[in-house]
Design a protein around this motif. Sequence first.
Motif, PDB file in Angstrom:
ATOM      1  N   ALA A   1      34.047 -15.579  -2.761  1.00 19.00           N
ATOM      2  CA  ALA A   1      32.658 -15.805  -2.807  1.00 19.00           C
ATOM      3  C   ALA A   1      31.898 -14.672  -3.285  1.00 19.00           C
ATOM      4  O   ALA A   1      30.870 -14.862  -4.122  1.00 19.00           O
ATOM      5  CB  ALA A   1      32.235 -16.344  -1.719  1.00 19.00           C
ATOM      6  N   GLU A   2      31.932 -13.536  -2.604  1.00 15.84           N
ATOM      7  CA  GLU A   2      31.213 -12.395  -2.997  1.00 15.84           C
ATOM      8  C   GLU A   2      31.603 -11.999  -4.459  1.00 15.84           C
ATOM      9  O   GLU A   2      30.689 -11.740  -4.884  1.00 15.84           O
ATOM     10  CB  GLU A   2      31.377 -11.278  -2.103  1.00 15.84           C
ATOM     11  N   ILE A   3      32.910 -11.998  -4.775  1.00 18.98           N
ATOM     12  CA  ILE A   3      33.239 -11.519  -6.130  1.00 18.98           C
ATOM     13  C   ILE A   3      32.590 -12.597  -7.131  1.00 18.98           C
ATOM     14  O   ILE A   3      31.934 -12.133  -8.319  1.00 18.98           O
ATOM     15  CB  ILE A   3      34.637 -11.425  -6.140  1.00 18.98           C
ATOM     16  N   GLU A   4      32.607 -13.863  -6.918  1.00 16.37           N
ATOM     17  CA  GLU A   4      32.022 -14.597  -7.642  1.00 16.37           C
ATOM     18  C   GLU A   4      30.574 -14.610  -8.028  1.00 16.37           C
ATOM     19  O   GLU A   4      30.057 -15.319  -8.909  1.00 16.37           O
ATOM     20  CB  GLU A   4      32.516 -16.090  -7.366  1.00 16.37           C
ATOM     21  N   LYS A   5      29.821 -13.924  -6.935  1.00 16.60           N
ATOM     22  CA  LYS A   5      28.350 -13.714  -7.195  1.00 16.60           C
ATOM     23  C   LYS A   5      28.040 -12.806  -8.191  1.00 16.60           C
ATOM     24  O   LYS A   5      26.866 -12.557  -8.665  1.00 16.60           O
ATOM     25  CB  LYS A   5      27.725 -13.168  -5.934  1.00 16.60           C
ATOM     26  N   THR A   6      28.970 -11.994  -8.776  1.00 21.08           N
ATOM     27  CA  THR A   6      28.809 -10.758  -9.709  1.00 21.08           C
ATOM     28  C   THR A   6      29.601 -11.253 -11.135  1.00 21.08           C
ATOM     29  O   THR A   6      30.177 -12.228 -11.035  1.00 21.08           O
ATOM     30  CB  THR A   6      29.514  -9.831  -8.946  1.00 21.08           C
ATOM     31  N   SER A   7      29.249 -10.446 -11.791  1.00 21.98           N
ATOM     32  CA  SER A   7      30.003 -10.347 -13.407  1.00 21.98           C
ATOM     33  C   SER A   7      31.211  -9.965 -13.404  1.00 21.98           C
ATOM     34  O   SER A   7      32.149  -9.992 -14.607  1.00 21.98           O
ATOM     35  CB  SER A   7      29.250  -9.920 -14.353  1.00 21.98           C
ATOM     36  N   ALA A   8      31.864  -9.554 -12.116  1.00 17.66           N
ATOM     37  CA  ALA A   8      33.474  -9.068 -12.230  1.00 17.66           C
ATOM     38  C   ALA A   8      34.307 -10.135 -12.580  1.00 17.66           C
ATOM     39  O   ALA A   8      34.173 -11.089 -12.363  1.00 17.66           O
ATOM     40  CB  ALA A   8      33.678  -8.371 -10.937  1.00 17.66           C
ATOM     41  N   GLY A   9      35.340  -9.731 -13.218  1.00 19.68           N
ATOM     42  CA  GLY A   9      36.615 -10.598 -13.449  1.00 19.68           C
ATOM     43  C   GLY A   9      37.218 -10.827 -12.106  1.00 19.68           C
ATOM     44  O   GLY A   9      37.114  -9.951 -11.254  1.00 19.68           O
ATOM     45  N   LEU A  10      37.940 -11.935 -11.978  1.00 17.90           N
ATOM     46  CA  LEU A  10      38.733 -12.347 -10.745  1.00 17.90           C
ATOM     47  C   LEU A  10      39.967 -12.935 -10.824  1.00 17.90           C
ATOM     48  O   LEU A  10      40.218 -13.955 -11.837  1.00 17.90           O
ATOM     49  CB  LEU A  10      37.851 -13.144  -9.899  1.00 17.90           C
ATOM     50  N   ILE A  11      40.955 -12.517 -10.421  1.00 17.61           N
ATOM     51  CA  ILE A  11      42.274 -13.007 -10.381  1.00 17.61           C
ATOM     52  C   ILE A  11      42.578 -13.204  -8.959  1.00 17.61           C
ATOM     53  O   ILE A  11      42.482 -12.411  -8.065  1.00 17.61           O
ATOM     54  CB  ILE A  11      43.309 -12.013 -10.995  1.00 17.61           C
ATOM     55  N   LYS A  12      43.115 -14.694  -8.852  1.00 19.81           N
ATOM     56  CA  LYS A  12      43.203 -14.828  -7.492  1.00 19.81           C
ATOM     57  C   LYS A  12      44.917 -15.178  -7.154  1.00 19.81           C
ATOM     58  O   LYS A  12      45.549 -15.870  -8.028  1.00 19.81           O
ATOM     59  CB  LYS A  12      42.610 -16.222  -7.096  1.00 19.81           C
ATOM     60  N   ILE A  13      45.405 -14.255  -6.267  1.00 17.54           N
ATOM     61  CA  ILE A  13      46.616 -14.365  -5.776  1.00 17.54           C
ATOM     62  C   ILE A  13      46.753 -15.290  -4.447  1.00 17.54           C
ATOM     63  O   ILE A  13      46.160 -14.847  -3.499  1.00 17.54           O
ATOM     64  CB  ILE A  13      47.379 -13.013  -5.363  1.00 17.54           C
ATOM     65  N   PRO A  14      47.042 -16.372  -4.498  1.00 17.20           N
ATOM     66  CA  PRO A  14      46.877 -17.430  -3.263  1.00 17.20           C
ATOM     67  C   PRO A  14      47.614 -16.704  -1.929  1.00 17.20           C
ATOM     68  O   PRO A  14      46.945 -17.158  -0.980  1.00 17.20           O
ATOM     69  CB  PRO A  14      47.718 -18.729  -3.704  1.00 17.20           C
ATOM     70  N   THR A  15      48.548 -16.084  -2.116  1.00 16.04           N
ATOM     71  CA  THR A  15      49.218 -15.675  -0.899  1.00 16.04           C
ATOM     72  C   THR A  15      49.317 -14.218  -0.981  1.00 16.04           C
ATOM     73  O   THR A  15      49.643 -13.590  -2.099  1.00 16.04           O
ATOM     74  CB  THR A  15      50.652 -16.513  -0.687  1.00 16.04           C
ATOM     75  N   ARG A  16      49.494 -13.596   0.239  1.00 15.45           N
ATOM     76  CA  ARG A  16      49.407 -12.134   0.190  1.00 15.45           C
ATOM     77  C   ARG A  16      50.823 -11.375  -0.089  1.00 15.45           C
ATOM     78  O   ARG A  16      51.785 -11.796   0.075  1.00 15.45           O
ATOM     79  CB  ARG A  16      49.272 -11.662   1.621  1.00 15.45           C
ATOM     80  N   HIS A  17      50.631 -10.506  -1.156  1.00 18.32           N
ATOM     81  CA  HIS A  17      51.653 -10.069  -1.869  1.00 18.32           C
ATOM     82  C   HIS A  17      51.721  -8.438  -1.598  1.00 18.32           C
ATOM     83  O   HIS A  17      52.303  -7.436  -1.661  1.00 18.32           O
ATOM     84  CB  HIS A  17      51.989 -10.229  -3.220  1.00 18.32           C
ATOM     85  N   GLY A  18      50.602  -7.612  -1.212  1.00 15.46           N
ATOM     86  CA  GLY A  18      50.278  -6.482  -0.836  1.00 15.46           C
ATOM     87  C   GLY A  18      49.592  -5.612  -2.094  1.00 15.46           C
ATOM     88  O   GLY A  18      49.229  -6.252  -3.059  1.00 15.46           O
ATOM     89  N   TYR A  19      49.133  -4.556  -1.433  1.00 12.90           N
ATOM     90  CA  TYR A  19      48.203  -3.944  -2.519  1.00 12.90           C
ATOM     91  C   TYR A  19      48.861  -3.606  -3.856  1.00 12.90           C
ATOM     92  O   TYR A  19      48.272  -3.494  -4.575  1.00 12.90           O
ATOM     93  CB  TYR A  19      48.087  -2.425  -1.750  1.00 12.90           C
ATOM     94  N   SER A  20      50.158  -3.062  -3.762  1.00 11.08           N
ATOM     95  CA  SER A  20      50.640  -2.607  -5.010  1.00 11.08           C
ATOM     96  C   SER A  20      50.842  -3.641  -5.925  1.00 11.08           C
ATOM     97  O   SER A  20      50.802  -3.420  -7.314  1.00 11.08           O
ATOM     98  CB  SER A  20      52.021  -1.941  -4.840  1.00 11.08           C
ATOM     99  N   SER A  21      51.093  -4.909  -5.521  1.00  7.87           N
ATOM    100  CA  SER A  21      51.427  -6.028  -6.453  1.00  7.87           C
ATOM    101  C   SER A  21      49.985  -6.420  -7.102  1.00  7.87           C
ATOM    102  O   SER A  21      49.871  -6.843  -8.104  1.00  7.87           O
ATOM    103  CB  SER A  21      51.888  -7.212  -5.600  1.00  7.87           C
ATOM    104  N   ALA A  22      49.092  -6.542  -6.267  1.00  7.16           N
ATOM    105  CA  ALA A  22      47.648  -6.724  -6.746  1.00  7.16           C
ATOM    106  C   ALA A  22      47.085  -5.657  -7.735  1.00  7.16           C
ATOM    107  O   ALA A  22      46.602  -5.886  -8.889  1.00  7.16           O
ATOM    108  CB  ALA A  22      46.513  -6.717  -5.551  1.00  7.16           C
ATOM    109  N   LEU A  23      47.472  -4.467  -7.417  1.00 11.31           N
ATOM    110  CA  LEU A  23      47.037  -3.333  -8.536  1.00 11.31           C
ATOM    111  C   LEU A  23      47.719  -3.525  -9.765  1.00 11.31           C
ATOM    112  O   LEU A  23      47.307  -3.436 -10.698  1.00 11.31           O
ATOM    113  CB  LEU A  23      47.482  -1.892  -7.902  1.00 11.31           C
TER     114      LEU A  23
END
Length: 187
Positions: free
Chosen positions: A46-68
Amino acid sequence: MSGSEVAVVIPVHNNGKTIGGILQQVLAEFPLVVCVDDGSTDESVAEIEKTSAGLIKIPTRHGYSSALQTGIEFALQNPRVRYLATVDERYDLRNLPEMLDKLKDDEDLDIVLGSRFARHPNERDLIMKAVTWFVNYRTKTKLTDLTRMRVFTREFGESLLSANLGADLEILEKIGANKWRYTESQL
């Protein structure tokens, strides 16, 4: 340096209380920001969606490296992107433009890593010295600190896509093993 040639990648997991302020700082300088939400259960999205930043949602946790890696892959789809940056909310984000300038001004560099101890390596505590020594030994690098504040060239980013990043250590191993040229910048 034109902000449109820089993509800032921010892996996010339950950073709802801080991500708004981080994005405000980063977006003021760099318009291309992609946040990769790694299964947050708080108000991060919700906080990210208030900005102009792009957003990719990974529904389940895969860890920092996967998100990076997901964020880097997405950012590199834009052919104008020449430089990438990753940020670490624990450090002053006002250092990011200086780090990028350092990278752009020295065509012999591939990556600039943020360091709290670049100017004063003896200020580290004993545990941090031991961890840094081990990482330097294992990765064949000579770092003074281990942070997630980094800026790097498109070519270095592309090299990360062929890796199976399981930890930050693997990025440093890639630097040492492949002789990527790096320096540190004081945070």
